[in-house]
Scaffold this motif. Structure first.
Motif, PDB file in Angstrom:
ATOM      1  N   LEU A  25       0.829  -1.199   0.000  1.00 11.19           N
ATOM      2  CA  LEU A  25       0.000   0.000   0.000  1.00 11.19           C
ATOM      3  C   LEU A  25       0.864   1.251   0.000  1.00 11.19           C
ATOM      4  CD1 LEU A  25      -2.751  -0.945   2.621  1.00 11.19           C
ATOM      5  CD2 LEU A  25      -2.870  -1.146   0.128  1.00 11.19           C
ATOM      6  N   THR A  26       0.408   2.284  -0.672  1.00  7.39           N
ATOM      7  CA  THR A  26       1.106   3.565  -0.641  1.00  7.39           C
ATOM      8  C   THR A  26       0.863   4.244   0.703  1.00  7.39           C
ATOM      9  OG1 THR A  26      -0.780   4.807  -1.513  1.00  7.39           O
ATOM     10  CG2 THR A  26       0.698   3.791  -3.128  1.00  7.39           C
ATOM     11  N   GLU A  27       1.629   5.261   0.982  1.00  4.89           N
ATOM     12  CA  GLU A  27       1.430   6.000   2.225  1.00  4.89           C
ATOM     13  C   GLU A  27       0.047   6.646   2.261  1.00  4.89           C
ATOM     14  OE1 GLU A  27       3.340   6.077   4.968  1.00  4.89           O
ATOM     15  OE2 GLU A  27       4.454   4.530   3.882  1.00  4.89           O
ATOM     16  N   ALA A  28      -0.395   7.124   1.102  1.00  4.44           N
ATOM     17  CA  ALA A  28      -1.733   7.722   1.037  1.00  4.44           C
ATOM     18  C   ALA A  28      -2.811   6.682   1.342  1.00  4.44           C
ATOM     19  CB  ALA A  28      -1.966   8.332  -0.343  1.00  4.44           C
ATOM     20  N   GLU A  29      -2.629   5.467   0.830  1.00  6.24           N
ATOM     21  CA  GLU A  29      -3.598   4.406   1.094  1.00  6.24           C
ATOM     22  C   GLU A  29      -3.582   3.995   2.560  1.00  6.24           C
ATOM     23  OE1 GLU A  29      -3.922   1.947  -3.109  1.00  6.24           O
ATOM     24  OE2 GLU A  29      -2.131   1.698  -1.868  1.00  6.24           O
ATOM     25  N   LYS A  30      -2.416   4.001   3.162  1.00  8.90           N
ATOM     26  CA  LYS A  30      -2.331   3.671   4.582  1.00  8.90           C
ATOM     27  C   LYS A  30      -3.087   4.702   5.425  1.00  8.90           C
ATOM     28  CE  LYS A  30       2.142   1.287   4.250  1.00  8.90           C
ATOM     29  NZ  LYS A  30       3.591   1.354   4.603  1.00  8.90           N
ATOM     30  N   THR A  31      -2.891   5.978   5.097  1.00 14.29           N
ATOM     31  CA  THR A  31      -3.616   7.036   5.808  1.00 14.29           C
ATOM     32  C   THR A  31      -5.116   6.898   5.586  1.00 14.29           C
ATOM     33  OG1 THR A  31      -1.736   8.553   5.590  1.00 14.29           O
ATOM     34  CG2 THR A  31      -3.896   9.532   6.039  1.00 14.29           C
ATOM     35  N   GLU A  32      -5.491   6.592   4.347  1.00 10.69           N
ATOM     36  CA  GLU A  32      -6.899   6.378   4.015  1.00 10.69           C
ATOM     37  C   GLU A  32      -7.480   5.236   4.850  1.00 10.69           C
ATOM     38  OE1 GLU A  32      -8.829   6.767  -0.293  1.00 10.69           O
ATOM     39  OE2 GLU A  32      -7.728   4.890  -0.030  1.00 10.69           O
ATOM     40  N   GLY A  33      -6.695   4.184   5.035  1.00  9.91           N
ATOM     41  CA  GLY A  33      -7.133   3.058   5.856  1.00  9.91           C
ATOM     42  C   GLY A  33      -7.338   3.448   7.307  1.00  9.91           C
ATOM     43  N   GLU A  34      -6.448   4.278   7.834  1.00  9.30           N
ATOM     44  CA  GLU A  34      -6.588   4.757   9.205  1.00  9.30           C
ATOM     45  C   GLU A  34      -7.866   5.582   9.357  1.00  9.30           C
ATOM     46  OE1 GLU A  34      -4.170   4.173  11.796  1.00  9.30           O
ATOM     47  OE2 GLU A  34      -3.641   2.671  10.288  1.00  9.30           O
ATOM     48  N   PHE A  35      -8.140   6.398   8.348  1.00  6.79           N
ATOM     49  CA  PHE A  35      -9.344   7.217   8.360  1.00  6.79           C
ATOM     50  C   PHE A  35     -10.602   6.347   8.349  1.00  6.79           C
ATOM     51  CE2 PHE A  35     -12.433   9.564   5.487  1.00  6.79           C
ATOM     52  CZ  PHE A  35     -12.946  10.364   6.491  1.00  6.79           C
ATOM     53  N   VAL A  36     -10.618   5.349   7.483  1.00  3.27           N
ATOM     54  CA  VAL A  36     -11.778   4.465   7.378  1.00  3.27           C
ATOM     55  C   VAL A  36     -11.997   3.691   8.680  1.00  3.27           C
ATOM     56  CG1 VAL A  36     -12.631   2.380   6.227  1.00  3.27           C
ATOM     57  CG2 VAL A  36     -11.738   4.268   4.872  1.00  3.27           C
TER      58      VAL A  36
END
Length: 286
Positions: free
Chosen positions: A69-80
């Protein structure tokens, strides 16, 4: 939306970038996008999506690789995960206030395609809830399509609205509402059955607004423009807006999710009232 620093849910499985070993529909083009929007927030109808797509798409390819996962996707996952926890906390409170027992659903983030207890689905299905396994499924690329193809405002609260809507379908499953509507639809013609589907979807929009009301009260989550983002997303996925854009005409008898005005009205009703008992979309029309 203010979300950093709060509890994150353990009921989230992130499969993005993972190989499923199954087949992915390709070559969908505009047909895939049409079906994506027509089935957005489809609740119980998710299992019908793949057969429809396969009718228009003959090419298939097999997923065989995974990627980090990209860093952006990781952050997105934390948000979700935070959104999921917020939904769990709010609905636990609402159920307790009404003498009910809450059971949390699961959320699966996926890329490309996914197998569910309601059948297989691709990204073109959009976010959906499967009552058979009490799981919400989301491919986050949907929100890019919502913004670029259908003019909805971007932003994190559009994601929050969509998830809260799908969570609303889980609430309907727990309360037995979905099951009752399925039984009623068996004895109705298509037009009457569609009206019941619209009421079910509008109630999920009401629940999304109700969740927003409670979450703001508990966590002070809202920032400038958040409600506008939710209303913009609701407006974009109204049956009339989709049909006008895709077909050039509107056919009210075929509506299954409600008009843009209806979807915005019921979200606002939940948000402004904060009253669980004011979400009877089956008795009221707007």
């Amino acid at each position: 939306m203010k979300w950093i620093g709060r509890r994150q849910s353990d009921n989230v499985e992130d499969r993005r970038g993972m190989s499923s070993g199954g087949k992915t529909i390709v070559g969908g083009g505009i047909i895939g996008i049409i079906i994506l929007l027509l089935n957005t927030f489809g609740g119980e109808n998710a299992q019908m999506i793949t057969p429809i797509l396969e009718q228009f798409n003959q090419q298939q390819t097999t997923q065989t690789e995974s990627r980090p996962l990209t860093e952006a996707e990781k952050t997105e996952g934390e948000f979700v995960k935070t959104l999921m926890a917020d939904n769990e906390d709010v609905w636990t409170k609402i159920f307790e206030e009404n003498g009910l027992t809450f059971e949390a659903p699961k959320l699966i983030l996926f890329s490309g395609q996914v197998e569910t207890a309601c059948g297989g689905a691709s990204s073109a299905s959009g976010p959906f809830y499967c009552p058979s396994d009490k799981t919400i499924y989301m491919d986050m690329t949907f929100f890019d399509e919502l913004r670029t193809k259908f003019g909805a405002e971007g932003g994190d609260f559009a994601v929050a609205y969509v998830m809260a809507h799908e969570f609303g379908h889980h609430i309907q499953t727990l309360l037995g509402t979905s099951g009752k509507i399925r039984l009623l639809q068996e004895n109705r013609n298509e037009t009457e059955g569609n009206k019941l589907s619209v009421a079910l979807e509008l109630q999920a929009d009401f629940y999304a607004g109700l969740w927003t009301h409670y979450n703001e009260k508990q966590n002070k989550i809202l920032e400038a423009g958040d409600i506008e983002e939710a209303l913009s997303a609701a407006n974009a996925v109204g049956d009339d807006a989709i049909q006008k854009k895709m077909q050039g005409q509107v056919v009210p008898d075929s509506f299954t999710h409600g008009t843009s005005q209806q979807r915005m009205y019921w979200f606002n009703r939940g948000f402004e009232s904060g009253d669980f008992k004011k979400g009877d979309t089956f008795s009221e029309s707007n």
